[in-house]
Scaffold this active site. Structure first.
Site, PDB file in Angstrom:
ATOM      1  CG  ASN A   1      -0.811  -6.514  -1.975  1.00 26.10           C
ATOM      2  OD1 ASN A   1      -1.389  -7.064  -2.904  1.00 26.10           O
ATOM      3  ND2 ASN A   1      -1.305  -6.476  -0.740  1.00 26.10           N
TER       4      ASN A   1
ATOM      5  CG  HIS B   1      -9.928  -5.509   0.674  1.00 26.42           C
ATOM      6  ND1 HIS B   1     -10.117  -6.729   1.278  1.00 26.42           N
ATOM      7  CD2 HIS B   1      -8.616  -5.208   0.851  1.00 26.42           C
ATOM      8  CE1 HIS B   1      -8.977  -7.154   1.799  1.00 26.42           C
ATOM      9  NE2 HIS B   1      -8.049  -6.247   1.541  1.00 26.42           N
TER      10      HIS B   1
ATOM     11  CD  GLU C   1      -4.621  -7.829   1.243  1.00 31.67           C
ATOM     12  OE1 GLU C   1      -5.444  -7.163   1.915  1.00 31.67           O
ATOM     13  OE2 GLU C   1      -3.412  -7.529   1.186  1.00 31.67           O
TER      14      GLU C   1
ATOM     15  CG  ASP D   1     -12.804  -8.751   1.596  1.00 30.44           C
ATOM     16  OD1 ASP D   1     -12.874  -7.682   0.957  1.00 30.44           O
ATOM     17  OD2 ASP D   1     -12.092  -8.875   2.614  1.00 30.44           O
TER      18      ASP D   1
ATOM     19  CD  GLU E   1      -2.857  -1.360   2.291  1.00 27.81           C
ATOM     20  OE1 GLU E   1      -2.791  -0.516   3.218  1.00 27.81           O
ATOM     21  OE2 GLU E   1      -3.649  -2.317   2.304  1.00 27.81           O
TER      22      GLU E   1
END
Length: 485
Positions: A203, A239, A267, A269, A162
């Site tokens: 990432n 996300h 990651e 979701d 990030e």
């Protein structure tokens, strides 16, 4: 209560299968290809992985570990490799929690994605308190020590996590303040020196579609590659909020791949404003299917990882109040429509599809199996590695029966002796049309006896070859979850 004579059939079958496989190895006889019956198997058949994230706390939850070990083939430690855990004070390292995640992965033939080496968050206060002229040395020492510790055990590292603000500018964290943008190249070079075989990633989130942030990541990647910096891939955290998967995700991933970089969904979701209803759950299924299909269409997309196993242990409700239901398994470890969408995208058949196929035990990653391909009436059923044999192929009839073999040898799935109590054996028996041979394959992943209302259940929630199958009170646990096809 299980008949001990019948229980021995599982062991006989195991020996028989082992003998057949040994004979094939010696003689060169071809065996039927093993069917891909789990997310991991389906993904591997496509040259990808399908992973999850686990924390040390998750390792004590059998429902999570049962699904994780059977369904996923990549593990990302949720917190156990972050700086605040691994080096809480300057020069004092703690790799115990991360080692436990690695051990779980190794025992379940899963790879590990290291997460992460450099991040502005979950950073111990001592790092930010350092004089700026000491930050580079501390960063390099941390990367070298951690990457060396896990050398040969980690498939890839999120080296810098990030690094960007939403407008595409670099975060002004302690690393940037000390070294400027050069800290990213330095971190990658340091990680490569410590573990030359690990794939090294940048990432970030909200870079899935084409926007200011993803454009900045793209420009950074171009610059690093032009300098010969050992950058191997870009991680798209993914996300999402339900219904908001960017339409440009495929083209965006492809442009990074065109630079010669691997890409990964790291990651995933897809959070829903609670309570979740049938409409939002179906949209979530569409979203998961779209993301999986995007990865499959990019040759350099190596895989997809969901962040966590199930809704009950997801980080979403604690971080985004009023939202949840973000994964492909609900809080009772039951596969949701999103699970079926992923299975379909990967080329499998969901629980509602097809009239003939294998019955896959979700919790174990194995198939409903007639031991030793027996045809004797009263043979109790077990679970066993899926291999596509006639003793694992079941047909759903219009009368609600599940039959095996076919032709003159057709037998029906049968509740022993018309019994309706928990613990009733499930066997094969000549088809007779009675209610104890009628079954409902449900959309929630269970298979229930029409006569008893009980669930098809793997005894003791075992995941071992030869574990017997019975009827039991429906509990929603993974050992009562099945997919057909």
């Amino acid at each position: 209560m299980i008949d001990p004579c019948r229980a021995r059939l599982g062991g006989i079958a195991a020996l028989a299968v082992a003998a057949v496989m040994m004979l094939a190895a010696v003689t060169g006889t071809a065996l039927p290809a093993r069917a891909a019956t789990s997310l991991r198997g389906l993904a591997e058949a496509k040259g990808r992985y399908f992973g999850t994230a686990l924390t040390v706390a998750d390792l004590s939850v059998s429902g999570e570990t049962g699904i994780a070990g059977a369904q996923f083939d990549m593990v990302t430690p949720g917190n156990e490799m972050k700086w605040d855990t691994t080096e809480p004070s300057n020069g004092s390292y703690n790799f115990g929690p991360g080692d436990r995640i690695v051990s779980f992965a190794q025992s379940h033939t899963m790879r590990v994605r290291g997460h992460n080496l450099v991040w502005h968050s979950q950073l111990p206060s001592w790092v930010s308190a350092l004089p700026l002229n000491q930050v580079q040395g501390a960063m390099e020492a941390h990367i070298t020590t951690e990457a060396t510790h896990y050398k040969g055990k980690v498939y890839a590292w999120d080296v810098v996590n990030e690094p960007f603000n939403e407008d595409g500018s670099l975060r002004k964290d302690v690393f940037y303040n000390a070294m400027g943008s050069n800290y990213i190249a330095d971190a990658l070079r340091t990680a490569h020196a410590a573990d030359p075989n690990a794939a090294l990633y940048l990432n970030d989130y909200n870079i899935e579609g084409q926007n200011a942030k993803s454009n900045a990541m793209y420009s950074l990647a171009q610059s690093l590659l032009s300098q010969g910096v050992p950058l191997n891939g870009i991680g798209f955290e993914s996300h999402f909020i339900v219904g908001q998967v960017p339409s440009s995700m495929l083209s965006n991933m492809q442009r990074f791949a065109d630079l010669g970089l691997d890409v990964a969904v790291t990651e995933l979701d897809d959070r829903i404003q609670l309570p979740a209803g049938s409409t939002t759950l179906q949209q979530q299924a569409t979203d998961f299917g779209a993301v999986t299909n995007d990865c499959l269409q990019v040759s350099r997309c190596v895989g997809v990882s969901q962040w966590g196993v199930d809704d009950g242990h997801s980080w979403i409700p604690g971080t985004f109040p009023g939202y949840g239901a973000a994964t492909i398994y609900d809080s009772d470890y039951q596969p949701k429509p999103a699970y079926n969408a992923v299975v379909t995208a990967l080329g499998g058949s969901s629980s509602g599809g097809g009239s003939t196929g294998e019955l896959h035990a979700v919790g174990a990653g194995k198939c409903l199996d007639v031991p030793n391909a027996a045809t004797a009436q009263g043979t109790q059923l077990q679970i066993y590695d899926c291999w596509g044999g006639s003793n694992q192929l079941w047909t759903r009839t219009s009368g609600g029966q599940l039959t095996v073999y076919g032709g003159g040898s057709t037998m029906c799935l049968d509740a022993y002796g018309n019994q309706t109590s928990p613990g009733t054996e499930v066997e094969i028996w000549p088809c007779n049309g009675q209610a104890n041979q009628q079954w409902q394959v449900n959309s929630n992943g269970t298979v229930t006896g029409v006569q008893s209302g009980l669930c098809l259940d793997v005894t003791g929630a075992s995941t071992a070859n030869g574990a017997l199958v019975q009827l039991w009170t429906c509990s929603g646990r993974s050992n009562q979850q099945w997919t057909f096809g």
